[in-house]
Scaffold this active site. Structure first.
Site, short mmCIF file in Angstrom:
data_model
loop_
_atom_site.label_atom_id
_atom_site.label_comp_id
_atom_site.label_asym_id
_atom_site.label_seq_id
_atom_site.Cartn_x
_atom_site.Cartn_y
_atom_site.Cartn_z
N GLY A 216 -1.39 6.41 -2.89
CA GLY A 216 -2.52 6.29 -3.82
C GLY A 216 -3.64 5.47 -3.20
O GLY A 216 -4.81 5.89 -3.19
N HIS A 217 -3.28 4.31 -2.62
CA HIS A 217 -4.30 3.48 -1.96
C HIS A 217 -4.92 4.23 -0.78
O HIS A 217 -6.12 4.19 -0.57
CB HIS A 217 -3.68 2.18 -1.41
CG HIS A 217 -3.11 1.27 -2.45
ND1 HIS A 217 -1.78 1.00 -2.54
CD2 HIS A 217 -3.72 0.56 -3.43
CE1 HIS A 217 -1.57 0.15 -3.53
NE2 HIS A 217 -2.72 -0.13 -4.09
N GLN B 206 -4.26 -12.38 -13.06
CA GLN B 206 -4.13 -11.16 -13.87
C GLN B 206 -2.68 -10.92 -14.30
O GLN B 206 -2.37 -9.90 -14.90
CB GLN B 206 -4.71 -9.95 -13.15
CG GLN B 206 -3.94 -9.44 -11.96
CD GLN B 206 -4.67 -8.30 -11.24
OE1 GLN B 206 -5.67 -8.52 -10.57
NE2 GLN B 206 -4.20 -7.09 -11.41
N LEU C 97 0.82 -1.21 0.00
CA LEU C 97 0.00 0.00 0.00
C LEU C 97 0.85 1.26 0.00
O LEU C 97 1.91 1.32 0.62
CB LEU C 97 -0.92 0.00 1.23
CG LEU C 97 -1.88 -1.20 1.31
CD1 LEU C 97 -2.74 -1.10 2.56
CD2 LEU C 97 -2.76 -1.30 0.07
N HIS C 98 0.36 2.26 -0.72
CA HIS C 98 1.07 3.54 -0.83
C HIS C 98 0.04 4.67 -0.76
O HIS C 98 -1.17 4.41 -0.59
CB HIS C 98 1.88 3.59 -2.12
CG HIS C 98 1.09 3.23 -3.35
ND1 HIS C 98 -0.03 3.93 -3.74
CD2 HIS C 98 1.24 2.23 -4.24
CE1 HIS C 98 -0.52 3.39 -4.84
NE2 HIS C 98 0.23 2.34 -5.15
N SER D 68 2.96 4.28 -7.55
CA SER D 68 2.62 2.91 -7.94
C SER D 68 3.48 1.94 -7.13
O SER D 68 4.63 2.25 -6.80
CB SER D 68 2.93 2.72 -9.43
OG SER D 68 3.07 1.35 -9.75
N SER D 69 2.91 0.78 -6.83
CA SER D 69 3.69 -0.23 -6.09
C SER D 69 4.93 -0.63 -6.87
O SER D 69 5.94 -1.02 -6.30
CB SER D 69 2.84 -1.48 -5.83
OG SER D 69 1.63 -1.11 -5.23
N LYS E 272 -5.20 6.15 -12.16
CA LYS E 272 -3.95 5.79 -12.84
C LYS E 272 -4.21 4.56 -13.73
O LYS E 272 -3.73 4.49 -14.85
CB LYS E 272 -2.83 5.47 -11.85
CG LYS E 272 -1.54 5.12 -12.58
CD LYS E 272 -0.40 4.89 -11.62
CE LYS E 272 -0.48 3.53 -10.99
NZ LYS E 272 -0.27 2.41 -11.94
N GLY F 241 -8.47 3.71 -8.58
CA GLY F 241 -7.61 4.84 -8.93
C GLY F 241 -7.63 5.10 -10.44
O GLY F 241 -7.71 4.18 -11.24
#
Ligand code: PAF
Length: 283
Positions: A36-37, A61, A33-34, A185-186, A149, A147
């Site tokens: 953004g999350h 995925q 998690l960053h 982004s991760s 992105k 998000g």
């Protein structure tokens, strides 16, 4: 925060909450998690009685040569971050519970999965739509947050929810950026120090395209060329695609006379980065 591993237990809790008229906000993630999350979770927290976050690195995925094995996993740190934004439930299922032996059902959102990242990651969006559908059945959210992105992902999930009459509102959240503009982004943690120095060119190239549209440039090819030229300032960046598409259909536009999505994917070294910008032509 309560941590739940069993899909059945999560589903029972959610069903109970919905019966007692609680709204459930849901943020599906793959962890690491960053900021953004966290901004998604904060919005989710504000807008709902109960905030549920899932962490599941979804094997279906990832393509065979992609980074499933080495995708960053940081559960202890993630738990602390989730406590700090007051999530109520963390759902962390095991892969064999989500995809038991013999699993065979998949969801395909056809046209929207074909262009942009779909061309370079065959099967990726089918994997995303399938896991999100399963998570929706387990978490039973009133609202789910994605998000911008990953704009194509957001658009696909929104289409899936509409097409399949899912009683969930799909909400977009703006891309979180580092001070130098790089989309959070991760996968940014894969970048070496030198690659990280070159990475802000990605967003700068989008802004370059945006400026041209503001100056009333109508030809997508002119914008694409300018974006590509900017990206080529770095010898470390290789371009996967730069496209100007209609934000609803994701089909390339012939002329820019209404809002368009400028979207791109690049590789910096071995790291694949995506970003996009919604651009409105000057009136
Ligand atoms: O955006 C992501 O992290 C993933 O694609 C999602 C939506 C959690 C599905 O695995």
């Amino acid at each position: 925060m309560k941590i739940i591993q069993s899909p059945q237990e999560m589903q029972e809790i959610s069903a109970g909450l919905r019966i007692s008229k609680n709204t459930i906000g849901f943020v599906p993630t793959m962890g690491a998690l960053h900021q953004g999350h966290l901004s998604l979770i904060q919005k989710c927290r504000k807008e709902n009685d109960t905030a549920v976050v899932s962490i599941f690195v979804n094997p279906i995925q990832f393509g065979p040569s992609e980074d499933y094995q080495k995708y960053p996993r940081s559960l202890p740190q993630d738990k602390k971050l989730l406590e700090s934004v007051s999530a109520d439930f963390l759902f962390v299922p095991e892969a064999n519970e989500m995809f038991p032996f013999g699993y065979q059902t998949k969801i395909t959102v056809e046209s929207l999965s074909a262009p942009l990242c779909g061309k370079f990651r065959p099967g990726h969006f089918q994997g995303v739509a399938t896991i999100v559908m399963k998570l929706f059945h387990i978490v039973i959210p009133t609202r789910a947050y994605f998000g911008e992105k990953d704009y194509q992902q957001f658009r696909i999930i929104k289409q899936m929810a509409a097409d399949l009459n899912l009683p969930v509102e799909i909400l977009p959240c703006p891309t979180a950026r580092e001070p130098d503009g790089l989309a959070v982004s991760s996968r940014n943690q894969y970048l070496s120090a030198l690659e990280r120095k070159h990475a802000p060119l990605v967003y700068q190239s989008l802004l370059e395209g945006g400026k041209l549209v503001e100056k009333k440039e109508k030809k997508p090819e002119v914008i694409r060329t300018a974006v590509i030229k900017k990206l080529q300032e770095s010898s470390l960046i290789s371009i996967e695609y730069v496209e100007i598409v209609h934000p609803e259909t994701l089909v390339p536009v012939r002329e820019i006379d209404e809002t368009v999505l400028l979207a791109l994917a690049v590789r910096i070294g071995k790291t694949r980065l995506i970003d996009n910008l919604m651009i409105q032509p000057a009136s």
